[in-house]
Motif scaffolding. Structure first.
Motif, PDB file in Angstrom:
ATOM      1  N   ASN A   1       0.843  -1.195   0.000  1.00  0.00           N
ATOM      2  CA  ASN A   1       0.000   0.000   0.000  1.00  0.00           C
ATOM      3  C   ASN A   1       0.880   1.249   0.000  1.00  0.00           C
ATOM      4  O   ASN A   1       1.565   1.528   0.986  1.00  0.00           O
TER       5      ASN A   1
ATOM      6  N   SER B   1     -10.753   9.223   4.035  1.00  0.00           N
ATOM      7  CA  SER B   1     -11.133   8.185   3.080  1.00  0.00           C
ATOM      8  C   SER B   1     -12.543   8.438   2.560  1.00  0.00           C
ATOM      9  O   SER B   1     -13.374   9.050   3.227  1.00  0.00           O
TER      10      SER B   1
ATOM     11  N   HIS C   1     -15.620   6.208   0.847  1.00  0.00           N
ATOM     12  CA  HIS C   1     -16.161   4.880   0.516  1.00  0.00           C
ATOM     13  C   HIS C   1     -15.080   3.805   0.587  1.00  0.00           C
ATOM     14  O   HIS C   1     -15.013   2.911  -0.264  1.00  0.00           O
ATOM     15  N   GLY C   2     -14.216   3.908   1.581  1.00  0.00           N
ATOM     16  CA  GLY C   2     -13.174   2.915   1.770  1.00  0.00           C
ATOM     17  C   GLY C   2     -11.895   3.174   0.991  1.00  0.00           C
ATOM     18  O   GLY C   2     -10.908   2.454   1.177  1.00  0.00           O
ATOM     19  N   TRP C   3     -11.882   4.185   0.127  1.00  0.00           N
ATOM     20  CA  TRP C   3     -10.683   4.518  -0.645  1.00  0.00           C
ATOM     21  C   TRP C   3      -9.783   5.432   0.182  1.00  0.00           C
ATOM     22  O   TRP C   3     -10.214   6.491   0.654  1.00  0.00           O
ATOM     23  N   GLU C   4      -8.532   5.024   0.359  1.00  0.00           N
ATOM     24  CA  GLU C   4      -7.528   5.898   0.955  1.00  0.00           C
ATOM     25  C   GLU C   4      -7.014   6.842  -0.133  1.00  0.00           C
ATOM     26  O   GLU C   4      -6.731   6.403  -1.256  1.00  0.00           O
TER      27      GLU C   4
ATOM     28  N   LYS D   1      -7.497   0.975  -2.201  1.00  0.00           N
ATOM     29  CA  LYS D   1      -8.572   0.385  -1.418  1.00  0.00           C
ATOM     30  C   LYS D   1      -8.379  -1.121  -1.307  1.00  0.00           C
ATOM     31  O   LYS D   1      -8.005  -1.782  -2.286  1.00  0.00           O
ATOM     32  N   ASN D   2      -8.649  -1.656  -0.110  1.00  0.00           N
ATOM     33  CA  ASN D   2      -8.741  -3.106   0.054  1.00  0.00           C
ATOM     34  C   ASN D   2     -10.129  -3.521  -0.429  1.00  0.00           C
ATOM     35  O   ASN D   2     -11.106  -3.503   0.337  1.00  0.00           O
ATOM     36  N   ILE D   3     -10.225  -3.873  -1.702  1.00  0.00           N
ATOM     37  CA  ILE D   3     -11.520  -4.148  -2.313  1.00  0.00           C
ATOM     38  C   ILE D   3     -12.143  -5.404  -1.725  1.00  0.00           C
ATOM     39  O   ILE D   3     -13.361  -5.490  -1.523  1.00  0.00           O
ATOM     40  N   THR D   4     -11.316  -6.403  -1.438  1.00  0.00           N
ATOM     41  CA  THR D   4     -11.720  -7.579  -0.670  1.00  0.00           C
ATOM     42  C   THR D   4     -10.623  -7.828   0.362  1.00  0.00           C
ATOM     43  O   THR D   4      -9.562  -7.191   0.312  1.00  0.00           O
TER      44      THR D   4
END
Length: 247
Positions: A23, A98, A100-103, A135-138
């Motif tokens: 990351n 962040s 919607h979960g996006w750094e 983003k950790n998509i999963t």
């Protein structure tokens, strides 16, 4: 029961290490040693090229500084290739809230004409910006991109004008045991001439610990699937060892 719990903790720690090690916005100080071996270049006769990138990373909770100093060898019209330092490049990523979960991280970029030979650099001071989204998509898949733009603001007037846009998609899929599959080819566009290269990479890496340090070793072949202009790599082998120092 205790053994099973210990295994679960170790697995979780490994997965977390892999995610953080790949990351670019992880707030962890590091030193990265990365190398591009380029056996063939479009439109250029002569031997292969090579570029070793020395990349220090200094991180706090809000800021990430990354510098890049290339040590390169390139073919020239002369019988022997030229080796030496390239232009030093650095950017500062300011970490944003962040979405919607996006750094997210954005900030300024500078390129300094530190090359020891005209064949190894532009001869220009350049300023620009960088933007990163990750983003950790999963739980096992990390996706994102790093985009930079820079343009000449001064330097050697006898050298051609300089400007560069890059976009690096990032895809990392964990496959267990600290191993992962990666694709991180860097699209490059010369904004003054219109020359460009679009590589596709597919490689493998391994994240492991040595004492308190987290090490990330990888090997990623990259094929140029689209290009225009001479001097673009037809194929390159991207390898590296990144060493992080968690707090």
């Amino acid at each position: 029961m205790t053994l099973a719990l210990g295994a679960d903790v170790a697995t979780a720690q490994t997965a977390d290490d892999v995610a953080k090690a790949n990351n670019p916005l992880a707030p962890i100080t590091a030193i990265n040693f990365q190398n591009y071996a380029i056996p063939s270049i479009y439109g250029v006769d002569g031997g292969p090229a090579n570029s070793l990138l020395l990349r220090p990373v200094i991180a706090t909770d809000r800021f990430i500084f990354r510098g890049t100093l290339p040590v390169s060898t390139v073919p020239t019209d002369a019988p022997d290739p030229v080796s030496g330092l390239g232009d030093f490049n650095a950017f500062l990523a300011i970490l944003l809230p962040s979405v919607h979960g996006w750094e997210l991280g954005v900030g300024p970029l500078i390129s300094m004409p530190t090359a020891t030979d005209p064949a190894l650099g532009t001869g220009k001071w350049q300023l620009g910006f960088s933007a990163v989204a990750v983003k950790n998509i999963t739980p096992t898949f990390l996706g994102g991109a790093l985009v930079t733009w820079q343009d000449a603001v001064g330097g050697d007037d006898s050298r051609p004008d300089a400007g560069l846009f890059t976009a690096q998609p990032l895809a990392v899929l964990q496959i267990g045991g600290g191993y992962y599959i990666r694709s991180t080819g860097v699209i490059q566009v010369n904004t003054k001439t219109g020359d460009y290269s679009v590589p596709f990479g597919l490689g493998v890496g391994k994240v492991f610990r040595s004492g308190r340090a987290v090490l990330n070793a990888f090997l990623e072949p990259q094929w140029t699937v689209l290009h225009d202009g001479i001097g673009q790599p037809a194929f390159q082998l991207f390898a590296g060892l990144n060493v992080q120092f968690p707090k």
